[in-house]
Design an enzyme around this catalytic site. Structure first.
Site, short mmCIF file in Angstrom:
data_model
loop_
_atom_site.label_atom_id
_atom_site.label_comp_id
_atom_site.label_asym_id
_atom_site.label_seq_id
_atom_site.Cartn_x
_atom_site.Cartn_y
_atom_site.Cartn_z
NE ARG A 294 -3.97 -2.12 2.17
CZ ARG A 294 -3.82 -3.28 2.81
NH1 ARG A 294 -2.75 -3.47 3.56
NH2 ARG A 294 -4.73 -4.22 2.71
CE LYS A 316 -2.57 13.37 -13.47
NZ LYS A 316 -3.02 13.81 -14.80
CD GLU A 358 3.97 17.29 -21.60
OE1 GLU A 358 3.55 18.26 -20.96
OE2 GLU A 358 3.25 16.33 -21.94
CE LYS A 401 3.31 17.15 -13.59
NZ LYS A 401 3.51 15.99 -14.46
CD GLU A 411 -6.03 15.39 -13.81
OE1 GLU A 411 -5.49 15.89 -14.80
OE2 GLU A 411 -6.26 14.17 -13.70
NE ARG A 415 -1.31 16.46 -11.47
CZ ARG A 415 -0.55 15.65 -10.75
NH1 ARG A 415 -0.66 15.62 -9.45
NH2 ARG A 415 0.36 14.88 -11.33
CG ASN A 419 -4.70 16.79 -18.38
OD1 ASN A 419 -3.75 16.03 -18.38
ND2 ASN A 419 -5.63 16.75 -17.42
CG HIS A 422 -1.74 16.09 -22.46
ND1 HIS A 422 -1.10 17.30 -22.63
CD2 HIS A 422 -0.81 15.25 -21.92
CE1 HIS A 422 0.15 17.20 -22.20
NE2 HIS A 422 0.35 15.97 -21.77
CG HIS A 426 -3.86 11.15 -24.09
ND1 HIS A 426 -4.38 11.47 -22.86
CD2 HIS A 426 -2.51 11.23 -23.95
CE1 HIS A 426 -3.39 11.72 -22.01
NE2 HIS A 426 -2.25 11.58 -22.65
CG HIS A 438 3.36 12.05 -24.36
ND1 HIS A 438 2.00 11.85 -24.38
CD2 HIS A 438 3.58 13.06 -23.47
CE1 HIS A 438 1.41 12.69 -23.52
NE2 HIS A 438 2.36 13.42 -22.95
#
Length: 536
Positions: A294, A316, A358, A401, A411, A415, A419, A422, A426, A438
């Site tokens: 965990r 993330k 980015e 960031k 998010e 946040r 994106n 994106h 994607h 990417h």
């Protein structure tokens, strides 16, 4: 980086009311053995009255003129720590005078700023509704603070001594020493940017770990072995494990292999996973660390530009499924991130270029100085691994960031601006079977977003053209002719940002002013797609 002269301040603090400029400034001055000056106090001494009274009797324009004279005098003659009033940087002449100084932007969120000063009665520009007034001030000033700053330091929920320590490290970091950018939150951590940083990795692993697992792609076997040997030399049991490269690593089968290895080697809660590689490596290693017992300690050592400014920072983690990219994962902040810029010298030119997408994204959504740095030499410095320009771009993109994820780890709001570009990116990646880099997909995605914003009437044609020119300048693609519109639209409906079956896009109202558009008109989407195909 700026050099220090005996006839100028050691450093200059800028930021909004409530950021802690006076408290932190006095502490820094004490530690450095120099004097502290506050230009607000100097204005009041010069005027013979308080700033609220000066606003009331003479007006803001008179106050700003007096403030600029005081700031100019202090910048020319004060040799200690100098704190500027919150609005001083809005004067273009003051910004010009700040060039070549060490300028630290103290950032703070609305909640804490208002609690500190919003209802004190001593801040004329926050009178009435302090929360709304502070938000409006920051919308106007944030880009300017970031543009003049050589270092950004978030003060929200941090002790003044901790903030001062970070600034002292940044002061020492001028030149070849590493820079440290703090990411706030319940488990704050540092991102270290510099060269030859193996010692930083060992320090972030910490003294309590007896076992360390180094996950890496095959291409980094030599580097991973060197790191493993160094960790072994510190008395730990260090194991390295090779995982597939790029998106092929982000599967449940790869994760299960790592779990089996951790179990066989009896990894406990005090032990550590180190991710050495690009964004896919940090994604999968982060998920392994988040899910084992965990949650165990994670140290990210990104080796690509894309990973340094994006995947390795923010917590993330994720793997892919047949339904889409990064649909399974967890939020698991690392214990630290080590961005060793020496690794960029061996990065293929196409991968460096892709990482710049980015970086430029961070400029569009939050820090226009990034865009100016790229444009200043036609993108040459940005494309050169050892350049001072690229180092500053990395530090600034990481700072953007860090600020965003410090305020919104999971998010839930802010946040989402990360994106930008994106959603369409994607869709390209999925349509192309993840054969596109990417960053290349994000570059086209930003052009699509700009065209969509223009089609809906919120971004002017000049903003769209600046997207194309900047991205082309560094060799990134600005058009996409693969797939069909129906395929891409279907892929976008699987995006994580879809809410209630409605597409959501991060768009720009202007440079540095992102917004979210829900359920755009189909005609506007098709218009944006047609423009991306033609890229005209």
């Amino acid at each position: 980086m700026p050099s220090h002269s005996a006839t100028r301040p050691v450093l200059v603090l800028v930021g909004p009311p409530g950021a802690g400029k006076t408290t932190v400034g006095r502490l820094l001055a004490s530690k450095l053995g120099v004097d502290f000056h506050d230009t607000d106090e100097a204005v009041e001494q010069t005027a013979g009255t308080t700033i609220p009274e000066l606003f009331r009797t003479r007006g803001e324009a008179h106050f700003r003129a007096l403030e600029h004279r005081v700031v100019t005098t202090e910048l020319a003659g004060h040799t200690g720590v100098l704190a500027l009033g919150g609005g001083a940087v809005m004067d273009p002449a003051t910004r010009a005078a700040l060039r070549d100084h060490m300028v630290v932007f103290l950032d703070v969120d609305t909640r804490q700023a208002v609690r500190r000063v919003g209802r004190s009665g001593n801040r004329p520009l926050l009178a009435g509704d302090p929360t709304a007034k502070f938000d409006a001030l920051m919308r106007e000033r944030r880009a300017v603070y970031e543009a003049v700053a050589t270092t950004v330091c978030v003060t929200t929920d941090r002790r003044p001594a901790e903030v001062a320590a970070q600034i002292l490290q940044a002061l020492a970091a001028r030149g070849d020493a590493p820079a440290r950018i703090h990411v706030g939150g319940p488990a704050g951590y540092d991102v270290v940017v510099g060269r030859d940083l193996d010692a930083e990795v060992a320090a972030m692993v910490g003294p309590d770990a007896t076992r360390v697992l180094v996950l890496h792609p095959g291409a980094l076997t030599d580097r991973a072995e060197s790191l493993r040997a160094a960790l072994e030399g510190d008395g730990r049991t260090a194991i390295r494990h090779t995982i597939p490269d790029a998106e092929q690593a982000k599967t449940l089968d790869v994760v299960a292999e790592c779990w089996d290895l951790l179990g066989t080697e009896r990894f406990g809660r005090e032990d550590v996973v180190v991710a050495l590689g690009g964004g896919a490596t940090t994604d999968v290693a982060g998920f392994v660390a988040a899910s084992w017992l965990r949650g165990v300690r994670l140290v990210n050592v990104p080796t690509t530009l894309l990973a340094m400014v994006d995947a390795a920072v923010g917590g993330k983690t994720g793997i892919n499924t047949a339904a889409g990219k990064n649909l399974v994962g967890a939020f698991h902040p690392p214990a630290g991130v080590v961005c060793d810029l020496t690794t960029l010298a061996t990065l293929p030119a196409d991968d460096l270029r892709a990482g710049l997408a980015e970086v430029i994204k961070a400029g569009f959504i939050a820090d226009p100085q990034i865009l100016r740095l790229v444009e200043a030499d036609g993108g040459a410095g940005a494309r050169t691994p050892g350049s001072a320009v690229l180092r500053e771009l990395v530090e600034r993109a990481v700072a953007v960031k860090a600020r965003v994820v410090s305020e919104d780890l999971r998010e839930q709001g802010l946040r989402e601006i990360l994106n930008y570009g994106h959603t369409f990116a994607h869709a390209i990646e999925r349509t192309e079977g993840y054969r596109w880099r990417h960053g290349d997909a994000v570059a086209v995605g930003m052009v699509f977003a700009a065209e969509l914003a223009h089609a809906t009437g919120i971004l002017d044609a000049a903003g769209v053209q600046r997207h194309r020119e900047l991205l082309t300048m560094v060799g990134l693609p600005v058009r996409y002719e693969g797939g069909t519109w129906s395929e891409l639209l279907e892929a976008m409906t699987h995006d994580k940002k879809v809410r209630g079956n409605a597409l959501r896009f991060v768009l720009l109202e202007d440079i540095g002013r992102p917004t979210v558009l829900r359920a755009p008109e189909p005609a506007h989407l098709e218009q944006a797609y047609a423009r991306v195909r033609a890229s005209a």
